[in-house]
Structures are given as structure tokens and as C-alpha cells.
Design an enzyme around this catalytic site. Structure first.
Site, PDB file in Angstrom:
ATOM      1  N   ASP A  45       0.834  -1.208   0.000  1.00 43.12           N
ATOM      2  CA  ASP A  45       0.000   0.000   0.000  1.00 43.12           C
ATOM      3  C   ASP A  45       0.867   1.255   0.000  1.00 43.12           C
ATOM      4  O   ASP A  45       0.503   2.271  -0.593  1.00 43.12           O
ATOM      5  CB  ASP A  45      -0.933   0.001   1.212  1.00 43.12           C
ATOM      6  CG  ASP A  45      -2.030  -1.041   1.064  1.00 43.12           C
ATOM      7  OD1 ASP A  45      -2.490  -1.259  -0.066  1.00 43.12           O
ATOM      8  OD2 ASP A  45      -2.400  -1.659   2.081  1.00 43.12           O
ATOM      9  N   GLY A  46       2.022   1.183   0.667  1.00 46.36           N
ATOM     10  CA  GLY A  46       2.946   2.325   0.692  1.00 46.36           C
ATOM     11  C   GLY A  46       3.409   2.658  -0.719  1.00 46.36           C
ATOM     12  O   GLY A  46       3.512   3.834  -1.091  1.00 46.36           O
ATOM     13  N   ASN A 122      -5.308   8.460   1.655  1.00 47.34           N
ATOM     14  CA  ASN A 122      -5.684   7.837   2.930  1.00 47.34           C
ATOM     15  C   ASN A 122      -6.170   8.871   3.946  1.00 47.34           C
ATOM     16  O   ASN A 122      -7.302   8.837   4.363  1.00 47.34           O
ATOM     17  CB  ASN A 122      -4.496   7.100   3.558  1.00 47.34           C
ATOM     18  CG  ASN A 122      -4.427   5.647   3.137  1.00 47.34           C
ATOM     19  OD1 ASN A 122      -5.341   5.150   2.491  1.00 47.34           O
ATOM     20  ND2 ASN A 122      -3.360   4.971   3.506  1.00 47.34           N
ATOM     21  N   GLU A 123      -5.253   9.743   4.355  1.00 45.96           N
ATOM     22  CA  GLU A 123      -5.608  10.691   5.418  1.00 45.96           C
ATOM     23  C   GLU A 123      -4.574  11.787   5.582  1.00 45.96           C
ATOM     24  O   GLU A 123      -3.460  11.716   5.052  1.00 45.96           O
ATOM     25  CB  GLU A 123      -5.752   9.970   6.769  1.00 45.96           C
ATOM     26  CG  GLU A 123      -4.479   9.579   7.476  1.00 45.96           C
ATOM     27  CD  GLU A 123      -3.780   8.375   6.914  1.00 45.96           C
ATOM     28  OE1 GLU A 123      -2.682   8.569   6.350  1.00 45.96           O
ATOM     29  OE2 GLU A 123      -4.277   7.263   7.007  1.00 45.96           O
ATOM     30  N   ARG A 148      -8.103  19.022  22.914  1.00 48.89           N
ATOM     31  CA  ARG A 148      -6.783  18.891  23.559  1.00 48.89           C
ATOM     32  C   ARG A 148      -6.452  17.416  23.577  1.00 48.89           C
ATOM     33  O   ARG A 148      -7.268  16.605  24.041  1.00 48.89           O
ATOM     34  CB  ARG A 148      -6.833  19.400  24.999  1.00 48.89           C
ATOM     35  CG  ARG A 148      -6.873  20.889  25.143  1.00 48.89           C
ATOM     36  CD  ARG A 148      -6.906  21.256  26.612  1.00 48.89           C
ATOM     37  NE  ARG A 148      -6.862  22.695  26.813  1.00 48.89           N
ATOM     38  CZ  ARG A 148      -7.903  23.496  26.716  1.00 48.89           C
ATOM     39  NH1 ARG A 148      -9.083  23.011  26.407  1.00 48.89           N
ATOM     40  NH2 ARG A 148      -7.771  24.790  26.917  1.00 48.89           N
ATOM     41  N   ASP A 150      -3.594  14.113  21.782  1.00 50.21           N
ATOM     42  CA  ASP A 150      -2.426  13.755  20.964  1.00 50.21           C
ATOM     43  C   ASP A 150      -2.541  14.258  19.527  1.00 50.21           C
ATOM     44  O   ASP A 150      -1.524  14.503  18.872  1.00 50.21           O
ATOM     45  CB  ASP A 150      -2.252  12.227  20.940  1.00 50.21           C
ATOM     46  CG  ASP A 150      -1.626  11.718  22.232  1.00 50.21           C
ATOM     47  OD1 ASP A 150      -1.348  12.551  23.118  1.00 50.21           O
ATOM     48  OD2 ASP A 150      -1.427  10.492  22.362  1.00 50.21           O
TER      49      ASP A 150
HETATM   50  P1  NAD Z   1       3.655   1.532   6.995  1.00 49.47           P
HETATM   51  O1  NAD Z   1       4.746   0.814   6.305  1.00 49.47           O
HETATM   52  O2  NAD Z   1       3.809   1.882   8.449  1.00 49.47           O
HETATM   53  O3  NAD Z   1       2.307   0.670   6.777  1.00 49.47           O
HETATM   54  C1  NAD Z   1       1.157   0.871   7.432  1.00 49.47           C
HETATM   55  C2  NAD Z   1       0.153  -0.252   7.160  1.00 49.47           C
HETATM   56  O4  NAD Z   1      -1.048   0.375   6.706  1.00 49.47           O
HETATM   57  C3  NAD Z   1       0.521  -1.296   6.104  1.00 49.47           C
HETATM   58  O5  NAD Z   1       0.214  -2.575   6.617  1.00 49.47           O
HETATM   59  C4  NAD Z   1      -0.390  -0.960   4.933  1.00 49.47           C
HETATM   60  O6  NAD Z   1      -0.733  -2.109   4.164  1.00 49.47           O
HETATM   61  C5  NAD Z   1      -1.590  -0.429   5.646  1.00 49.47           C
HETATM   62  N1  NAD Z   1      -2.454   0.434   4.856  1.00 49.47           N
HETATM   63  C6  NAD Z   1      -2.099   1.523   4.123  1.00 49.47           C
HETATM   64  N2  NAD Z   1      -3.196   2.033   3.544  1.00 49.47           N
HETATM   65  C7  NAD Z   1      -4.233   1.246   3.904  1.00 49.47           C
HETATM   66  C8  NAD Z   1      -5.626   1.286   3.647  1.00 49.47           C
HETATM   67  N3  NAD Z   1      -6.159   2.254   2.922  1.00 49.47           N
HETATM   68  N4  NAD Z   1      -6.405   0.331   4.222  1.00 49.47           N
HETATM   69  C9  NAD Z   1      -5.883  -0.633   4.979  1.00 49.47           C
HETATM   70  N5  NAD Z   1      -4.577  -0.719   5.275  1.00 49.47           N
HETATM   71  C10 NAD Z   1      -3.778   0.222   4.748  1.00 49.47           C
HETATM   72  O7  NAD Z   1       3.353   2.885   6.238  1.00 49.47           O
HETATM   73  P2  NAD Z   1       3.153   3.150   4.704  1.00 49.47           P
HETATM   74  O8  NAD Z   1       3.210   1.860   3.931  1.00 49.47           O
HETATM   75  O9  NAD Z   1       4.043   4.242   4.336  1.00 49.47           O
HETATM   76  O10 NAD Z   1       1.648   3.668   4.716  1.00 49.47           O
HETATM   77  C11 NAD Z   1       1.299   4.890   5.261  1.00 49.47           C
HETATM   78  C12 NAD Z   1      -0.027   4.684   5.925  1.00 49.47           C
HETATM   79  O11 NAD Z   1       0.176   4.002   7.148  1.00 49.47           O
HETATM   80  C13 NAD Z   1      -0.721   5.958   6.341  1.00 49.47           C
HETATM   81  O12 NAD Z   1      -1.468   6.514   5.288  1.00 49.47           O
HETATM   82  C14 NAD Z   1      -1.571   5.498   7.504  1.00 49.47           C
HETATM   83  O13 NAD Z   1      -2.897   5.218   7.120  1.00 49.47           O
HETATM   84  C15 NAD Z   1      -0.950   4.203   7.942  1.00 49.47           C
HETATM   85  N6  NAD Z   1      -0.623   4.297   9.366  1.00 49.47           N
HETATM   86  C16 NAD Z   1      -1.274   3.473  10.201  1.00 49.47           C
HETATM   87  C17 NAD Z   1      -1.068   3.549  11.566  1.00 49.47           C
HETATM   88  C18 NAD Z   1      -1.816   2.624  12.470  1.00 49.47           C
HETATM   89  O14 NAD Z   1      -2.576   1.784  11.964  1.00 49.47           O
HETATM   90  N7  NAD Z   1      -1.672   2.777  13.776  1.00 49.47           N
HETATM   91  C19 NAD Z   1      -0.177   4.495  12.090  1.00 49.47           C
HETATM   92  C20 NAD Z   1       0.480   5.321  11.194  1.00 49.47           C
HETATM   93  C21 NAD Z   1       0.230   5.235   9.820  1.00 49.47           C
END
Ligand code: NAD
Length: 268
Positions: A45-46, A122-123, A148, A150
Site C-alpha cells: 500500500d505504501g 488515505n488521510e 486537547r 495527541d
Molecule cells: P507503513 O509501512 O507503516 O504501513 C502501514 C500499514 O497500513 C501497512 O500494513 C499498509 O498495508 C496499511 N495500509 C495503508 N493504507 C491502507 C488502507 N487504505 N487500508 C488498509 N490498510 C492500509 O506505512 P506506509 O506503507 O508508508 O503507509 C502509510 C499509511 O500508514 C498511512 O497513510 C496510515 O494510514 C498508515 N498508518 C497506520 C497507523 C496505524 O494503523 N496505527 C499508524 C500510522 C500510519
């Protein structure tokens, strides 16, 4: 038809990239990284997020498809053993597309400087490098709450299964033109109060975050990119007028994808 391929850069993805490139050229498709009609992402996905950001300036002309070489792939839903099948589908042309909503983010600096505008698949999330995030949340220009905690996350429907889900947000079907606002560990007591529930906003409702302490710096993520911003006046979010187009060669309904990603995947 012109195509481009974005690889994660590991050995497996690079080998698949060379194979696909050669096969598609054999079918008389032209490899063109500047103006592709279709972008194939090979990785996870990244990698798909990277491909989207590389070609976000030509969303009306470019469709996307993803093949995953790791385990979970929400956007990258073709498997390496299906490579020949995917090539034949691409070569057949023309293909159907499905459109998903995107998030439009504007970061307004203090003073007269121009806002910086971003698109997210994504976000966008807002956190702080130095302490609690304190922002006024306005919806359609009306004060809604003083947050207030994180931080806050604003996600698209297709991003609702990513960071948003980990924050307790709902999963939204991407046929809905909406975005979701979720809290990260809000401080809630007799003095400080937030709604505490994720909010789902329709296309015609925008949301604005106004920091109380302008001297604080913020960590703002747009998908996989993080930037540090100082002197932020406000952060504005709304559903974008632009959409991402996925090349659809077979039915793979959203809820099936959610099931296969989070419940069990019989295909693997
Ligand atoms: P990363 O390598 O940390 O991967 C994050 C995980 O999110 C991977 O398993 C990926 O397959 C999954 N993912 C990404 N988009 C998705 C979607 N639309 N639906 C379901 N799973 C999804 O980071 P990255 O690959 O650079 O991806 C960045 C994304 O990681 C950000 O857009 C954010 O959504 C996600 N993220 C998740 C968390 C968490 O779940 N706690 C925290 C930080 C970022």
C-alpha cells in the site's frame, strides 16, 4: 496506450516490474513515465500511495492498479502469480474504472503567505512534536469544540481502513463522498470536553483546525509523508473535487476487500 510502473524497489518487485514491462511492450503498449494512461504499482500500500502522489497532477488522465508483493494489500490487490492475467487484461483495453474520493488539505501559515495545498488518498493527521495539540475545531465555519490531546486524523473513505481504523473510526464505503474526523487520545474531564466520537462529514461540510498556540510546531502527515510546520494559522480539510480512478478488470467489492484484509484471506 501508455503505461508506467512504480516498484517498491525490493528484488521481488523489481523482477516483476521488468517482466511486466517487457510483456506489455510485446503487446505494443508504450512505456511512458511522464504521461501514462495507467500506472501499475508493484509492492504494498505504501508503494501505491507513492504512485498516487507521483501522478496526482494528472488524475483525470491516469488510472491506477496495484499488485502486492508483501502480505496485506488494500490498494494493491493483484497477486504476483496473476501477473500474466493482469497483463492480458491491461492489453485488451479499454478498461473500466471506479472512482474513490480524496481529501483536500490546505495549511494556512500566519501572515500573508500563500496556503499550501495537498491531496490525500488515505488521510491527513495533525500531531505535535512538543506537547499536547490544542486546536479549535470549526465545522462549516462554526465553532464545534476545543480539542486537547495527541492529535486529530482526517481520513478518506478508502483510508478509513488504515490509520483511522486503528483510532476507532468507522469503515466508510468509498462510494460515499465524505471524510472522517477521529481523535487521538483527547483529554476529557470536567474542564476539557470533546465529542469523543468519530465524525463523518459530507462533501459540502469543511472542517478547520485553528491552533491556540501559534508558536507551537505541528507534525502534519499526508498519507506516508510527514512534515513539520511552524506558525500555522489553520488547517482546512474537505472532500476534494478530484477523485482517484482505479482500473477495474474484475469485480472485487470493497466489503470483500475489507473481509480479506481483516478477517481472513482464502486466496493466500
Ligand atoms: P507503513 O509501512 O507503516 O504501513 C502501514 C500499514 O497500513 C501497512 O500494513 C499498509 O498495508 C496499511 N495500509 C495503508 N493504507 C491502507 C488502507 N487504505 N487500508 C488498509 N490498510 C492500509 O506505512 P506506509 O506503507 O508508508 O503507509 C502509510 C499509511 O500508514 C498511512 O497513510 C496510515 O494510514 C498508515 N498508518 C497506520 C497507523 C496505524 O494503523 N496505527 C499508524 C500510522 C500510519
Amino acid at each position: 496506450m501508455r503505461f508506467a510502473i512504480t516498484s517498491k524497489g525490493d528484488h521481488k518487485s523489481d523482477v516483476l516490474k521488468s517482466r511486466m514491462k517487457q510483456y506489455l511492450k510485446d503487446f505494443s503498449l508504450e512505456y511512458d513515465e511522464e504521461t501514462p494512461d495507467i500506472v501499475i504499482s508493484i509492492g504494498g500500500d505504501g508503494t501505491f500511495l507513492e504512485a498516487f502522489h507521483n501522478y496526482q497532477h494528472r488524475l483525470n488522465e491516469t488510472a491506477f492498479v496495484g499488485m502486492h508483493t508483501g502480505h496485506l494489500g488494500f490498494y494493491a490487490d493483484w497477486l504476483p502469480h496473476e501477473v500474466e492475467k493482469l497483463i492480458i487484461e491491461i492489453a485488451k483495453k479499454p478498461f473500466e474504472t471506479v472512482e474513490y474520493p480524496l481529501l483536500d488539505i490546505k495549511i494556512h501559515p500566519n501572515g500573508n503567505a500563500q496556503p499550501q495545498q495537498f491531496l490525500a488518498l488515505n488521510e491527513a493527521s495533525v500531531k505535535s512534536a512538543d506537547g499536547t495539540v490544542v486546536v479549535d475545531v470549526l465545522i462549516k465555519g462554526e465553532h464545534f469544540e476545543r480539542f486537547r490531546g495527541d492529535g486529530l486524523c482526517m481520513s478518506t473513505p478508502s483510508g478509513s481502513t488504515a490509520y483511522n481504523k486503528a483510532l476507532g473510526g468507522a469503515i466508510i464505503h468509498p462510494s460515499l463522498d465524505a471524510f472522517q474526523l477521529t481523535e487521538m487520545a483527547s483529554i476529557n474531564n470536567r474542564v476539557f470536553r470533546t465529542v469523543g466520537s468519530p465524525l463523518i462529514l459530507p462533501k459540502h461540510h469543511d472542517c478547520e483546525l485553528k491552533p491556540l498556540h501559534r508558536d507551537r510546531s505541528f507534525l502534519i502527515t499526508i498519507d506516508h509523508h510527514t512534515g513539520e510546520y511552524e506558525e500555522v494559522e489553520s488547517i482546512e480539510c474537505k472532500v476534494s473535487d478530484k477523485k482517484i480512478r482505479f482500473a477495474r478488470f474484475r469485480a472485487f467489492p470493497f466489503w470483500k476487500r475489507v473481509h480479506d484484509s481483516f478477517i481472513s484471506d482464502e486466496r493466500e
